[in-house]
Design an enzyme around this catalytic site. Structure first.
Site, PDB file in Angstrom:
ATOM      1  N   ASP A 156     -10.877   3.296 -10.819  1.00 23.28           N
ATOM      2  CA  ASP A 156     -10.034   3.313  -9.615  1.00 23.28           C
ATOM      3  C   ASP A 156      -9.278   3.981  -9.796  1.00 23.28           C
ATOM      4  OD1 ASP A 156     -10.413   2.443  -6.572  1.00 23.28           O
ATOM      5  OD2 ASP A 156      -9.426   0.711  -7.423  1.00 23.28           O
TER       6      ASP A 156
ATOM      7  N   TYR B 220      -5.647   5.801  -8.113  1.00 18.05           N
ATOM      8  CA  TYR B 220      -4.302   5.172  -7.263  1.00 18.05           C
ATOM      9  C   TYR B 220      -3.692   6.503  -5.873  1.00 18.05           C
ATOM     10  CZ  TYR B 220      -0.283   1.848  -7.152  1.00 18.05           C
ATOM     11  OH  TYR B 220       0.576   0.406  -7.472  1.00 18.05           O
TER      12      TYR B 220
ATOM     13  N   HIS C 229       0.386   3.590  -0.960  1.00 19.17           N
ATOM     14  CA  HIS C 229       0.560   2.737  -1.703  1.00 19.17           C
ATOM     15  C   HIS C 229       1.151   2.376  -2.515  1.00 19.17           C
ATOM     16  CE1 HIS C 229      -2.143  -0.817  -2.871  1.00 19.17           C
ATOM     17  NE2 HIS C 229      -2.617   0.257  -3.813  1.00 19.17           N
TER      18      HIS C 229
ATOM     19  N   ARG D 201       8.581  -3.986  -8.242  1.00 22.88           N
ATOM     20  CA  ARG D 201       9.673  -3.200  -9.490  1.00 22.88           C
ATOM     21  C   ARG D 201      10.711  -2.703  -7.922  1.00 22.88           C
ATOM     22  NH1 ARG D 201       5.252  -1.523 -11.134  1.00 22.88           N
ATOM     23  NH2 ARG D 201       5.403   0.357 -10.103  1.00 22.88           N
TER      24      ARG D 201
ATOM     25  N   GLU E  74      -9.251  -3.584  -0.439  1.00 23.86           N
ATOM     26  CA  GLU E  74      -9.310  -2.063  -0.720  1.00 23.86           C
ATOM     27  C   GLU E  74      -9.279  -1.537   0.177  1.00 23.86           C
ATOM     28  OE1 GLU E  74      -7.751  -1.936  -5.082  1.00 23.86           O
ATOM     29  OE2 GLU E  74      -5.931  -2.657  -4.331  1.00 23.86           O
TER      30      GLU E  74
ATOM     31  N   GLU F 117     -11.071   2.406   0.090  1.00 25.01           N
ATOM     32  CA  GLU F 117     -11.405   3.222  -0.438  1.00 25.01           C
ATOM     33  C   GLU F 117     -12.372   4.470   0.539  1.00 25.01           C
ATOM     34  OE1 GLU F 117     -10.481   2.664  -4.732  1.00 25.01           O
ATOM     35  OE2 GLU F 117      -9.030   0.409  -3.967  1.00 25.01           O
TER      36      GLU F 117
ATOM     37  N   ASP G 139     -13.130  -2.322  -2.464  1.00 24.47           N
ATOM     38  CA  ASP G 139     -12.501  -3.020  -4.280  1.00 24.47           C
ATOM     39  C   ASP G 139     -11.767  -3.867  -4.057  1.00 24.47           C
ATOM     40  OD1 ASP G 139     -11.484  -2.500  -6.956  1.00 24.47           O
ATOM     41  OD2 ASP G 139      -9.722  -2.014  -6.666  1.00 24.47           O
TER      42      ASP G 139
ATOM     43  N   ARG H  70      -5.013 -11.144  -6.201  1.00 24.48           N
ATOM     44  CA  ARG H  70      -4.053 -10.752  -6.778  1.00 24.48           C
ATOM     45  C   ARG H  70      -3.380 -11.400  -7.356  1.00 24.48           C
ATOM     46  NH1 ARG H  70      -4.310  -5.434  -5.319  1.00 24.48           N
ATOM     47  NH2 ARG H  70      -4.443  -4.589  -2.789  1.00 24.48           N
TER      48      ARG H  70
ATOM     49  N   GLN I 191      -4.119 -10.785 -10.617  1.00 25.57           N
ATOM     50  CA  GLN I 191      -3.423  -9.447 -11.301  1.00 25.57           C
ATOM     51  C   GLN I 191      -2.120  -9.374 -11.376  1.00 25.57           C
ATOM     52  OE1 GLN I 191      -3.881  -6.242  -8.368  1.00 25.57           O
ATOM     53  NE2 GLN I 191      -3.323  -4.898  -9.142  1.00 25.57           N
TER      54      GLN I 191
ATOM     55  N   TYR J  82      -2.081  -7.629 -15.562  1.00 24.49           N
ATOM     56  CA  TYR J  82      -1.591  -6.160 -15.513  1.00 24.49           C
ATOM     57  C   TYR J  82      -1.330  -5.759 -16.466  1.00 24.49           C
ATOM     58  CZ  TYR J  82       2.108  -5.343 -13.288  1.00 24.49           C
ATOM     59  OH  TYR J  82       3.561  -4.909 -12.532  1.00 24.49           O
TER      60      TYR J  82
ATOM     61  N   LYS K 251     -10.217  -7.683 -10.709  1.00 23.66           N
ATOM     62  CA  LYS K 251     -10.757  -6.361  -9.906  1.00 23.66           C
ATOM     63  C   LYS K 251     -12.811  -6.244  -9.831  1.00 23.66           C
ATOM     64  CE  LYS K 251      -7.030  -3.514  -8.543  1.00 23.66           C
ATOM     65  NZ  LYS K 251      -7.289  -3.160  -7.021  1.00 23.66           N
TER      66      LYS K 251
ATOM     67  N   THR L 225     -17.572  -5.197  -6.270  1.00 24.51           N
ATOM     68  CA  THR L 225     -17.227  -4.238  -5.381  1.00 24.51           C
ATOM     69  C   THR L 225     -18.319  -2.671  -4.772  1.00 24.51           C
ATOM     70  OG1 THR L 225     -15.963  -2.962  -7.632  1.00 24.51           O
ATOM     71  CG2 THR L 225     -16.094  -1.447  -5.390  1.00 24.51           C
TER      72      THR L 225
ATOM     73  N   THR M 171      -6.838   1.885  -2.916  1.00 25.70           N
ATOM     74  CA  THR M 171      -6.012   2.055  -1.721  1.00 25.70           C
ATOM     75  C   THR M 171      -5.779   2.687  -0.841  1.00 25.70           C
ATOM     76  OG1 THR M 171      -5.955  -0.259  -2.160  1.00 25.70           O
ATOM     77  CG2 THR M 171      -4.643   0.311  -0.062  1.00 25.70           C
TER      78      THR M 171
ATOM     79  N   GLU N  70      -0.318  -5.378   1.036  1.00 25.68           N
ATOM     80  CA  GLU N  70       0.493  -4.555   2.232  1.00 25.68           C
ATOM     81  C   GLU N  70       0.572  -4.924   3.191  1.00 25.68           C
ATOM     82  OE1 GLU N  70       0.007   0.157   1.124  1.00 25.68           O
ATOM     83  OE2 GLU N  70      -1.194  -1.216   0.528  1.00 25.68           O
TER      84      GLU N  70
HETATM   85 MN    MN Z   1      -8.166  -0.059  -5.900  1.00 23.32          MN
END
Ligand code: MN
Length: 435
Positions: free
Chosen positions: A134, A136, A141, A150, A206, A208, A240, A244, A247, A251, A260, A264, A364, A378
């Protein structure tokens, strides 16, 4: 694309039907139906051409034996391995069979067994997916998610140079319609001093697009951009599913893992790239000041795809009250920063051997506006801006019983629009033992 202008004799393909499964589309998938085991089929209008039965009936005798045998397989891998010339021969012959005003299929005594109504088939994962990756690839996104986690440094310095991805899990890929169980896992709520184990409290979708790889490359032998472009067989909608809270806790430093890999979802119907010639756009889109892609990620003939994509939701209460699903968001794949060929060429650039049936997904798909954000994280800004549903409830993340459906459409070669096969899944409560 030859034959795209002619009409099919299947009544449900007439231009005014608006279903998006005409002669210029012909998506392929793996299905099972009553009395017949898993096999390949091509969708035309509201009907499915059983490729196994059609081949047995001699309808593909103009193809070589090796090509014909791939049509009797339960999954796409053998056909994928043959490459784009063989794919063209299969689709050219299929269009002949479905468009000839009188001919071998229309008058065939077994037509009732070779063509099935689409509501009588149950879709499976189209290929044996050995490896799933997968990416990004959406700037919007990546920037949105980065600003939540961040705020001072939303887009990491590597992002516009290297297509970021992670290795996903092939074993937990499920076809559209399969219920998805809420995962349990480790998470650490913001106000907690210690992590805990239990059902995720922030289930997300997500939106995709996923791409199926055709012929592979030998280990140690990278693919050029043009080779990569030739080896992408087709595209399908992918959800996907993401937990969260799991994650956020797991992560760093190696990326997503259990957040994840529990499920899927993929659509049942794969749209061949050859049907998307009218949707191809010059790629990649870059703004002034963006770095030029490195030579191994550059091709003057690179392409993106103008594919509209949407997310729909129906809660358990909405179903109970007889309310139809509502649209959560809509976007366009053309907004993506990295193209399908760039993702595939990058994947193989270090010498990784890709194999027929590998799946790589886009990440995403989010656009510049709030309504085009492709996940709840989001859309609700990590729960800070809940969304109202017509049943009177609101959502920060998905609740048990929520059914999420991904839809898509693209300009077709015959002037209308193609409908991508839907990808749907309903959240089931977590395993009782973990509740
Ligand atoms: Mn994804």
């Amino acid at each position: 694309m030859s034959g795209a202008a002619s009409e099919s004799w299947i009544p449900s393909t007439r231009a005014d039907s608006g279903r998006g499964f005409g002669l210029d589309h012909l998506p392929i998938g793996s299905f099972a139906a009553e009395g017949r085991g898993r096999r390949l089929g091509i969708r035309i209008g509201d009907e499915v051409l059983d490729l196994s039965r059609a081949e047995e009936a001699g309808l593909f005798s103009s193809l070589g034996e090796h090509e014909r045998m791939t049509l009797r397989e339960p999954v796409l891998n053998a056909l994928l391995a043959l490459g784009s010339h063989a794919w063209s021969r299969v689709w050219d012959r299929t269009r002949e069979l479905l468009s000839a005003p009188c001919g071998t299929l229309r008058e065939h005594p077994d037509r009732g067994s070779i063509m099935l109504p689409v509501w009588g088939v149950s879709m499976r994962v189209p290929a044996h997916i050995g490896d799933y990756t997968d990416f990004y690839a959406s700037l919007h996104h990546a920037t949105n998610v980065g600003s939540m986690f961040r705020p001072d440094n939303p887009l990491l310095p590597n992002w516009k140079h290297v297509p970021i991805g992670y290795h996903g899990r092939g074993s937990s890929i499920v076809p559209t319609g399969t219920p998805v169980r809420r995962p349990s896992g480790q998470r650490k709520p913001p106000d907690a001093t210690e992590p805990l184990f239990g059902p995720s409290q922030s289930m997300d979708h997500e939106l995709e697009l996923g791409f199926l790889v055709g012929p592979g490359n030998a280990q140690g032998q990278p693919l050029t951009m043009d080779e990569a472009s030739q080896r992408i067989f087709g595209v399908m909608l992918v959800n996907d599913w993401s937990a969260r809270d799991i994650q956020a806790w797991e992560y760093q430093p190696l990326g997503p893992f259990l957040a994840k890999n529990f499920a899927t979802s993929v659509a049942g119907w794969v749209t061949p790239i050859s049907a998307l010639n009218a949707a191809k756009r010059p790629g990649p889109p870059r703004s002034a000041g963006d770095p030029a892609p490195m030579p191994y990620l550059s091709s003057p003939s690179d392409w993106g795809l103008d594919i509209d994509v949407q997310v729909w939701i129906q809660s358990a209460l909405m179903r109970e009250k007889g309310m139809a699903a509502v649209q959560l968001s809509s976007g366009n794949y053309g907004d993506m920063f990295w193209t399908p060929s760039q993702m595939l060429a990058h994947h193989a650039s270090g010498g990784c051997n890709m194999q027929p049936g590998d799946l790589f997904a886009s990440g995403t798909i989010s656009g510049p506006t709030k309504g085009s954000r492709g996940c709840m994280l989001e859309l609700t800004w990590r729960g800070a801006e809940p969304m109202a549903l017509p049943d009177g409830t609101e959502r920060k993340f998905l609740l048990d019983g929520d059914e999420v459906t991904l839809r898509g459409s693209a300009p077709g070669c015959a002037g209308g629009r193609l409908s991508l096969g839907e990808c749907t899944g309903r959240i089931e409560p977590a395993c009782a033992a973990n509740g």
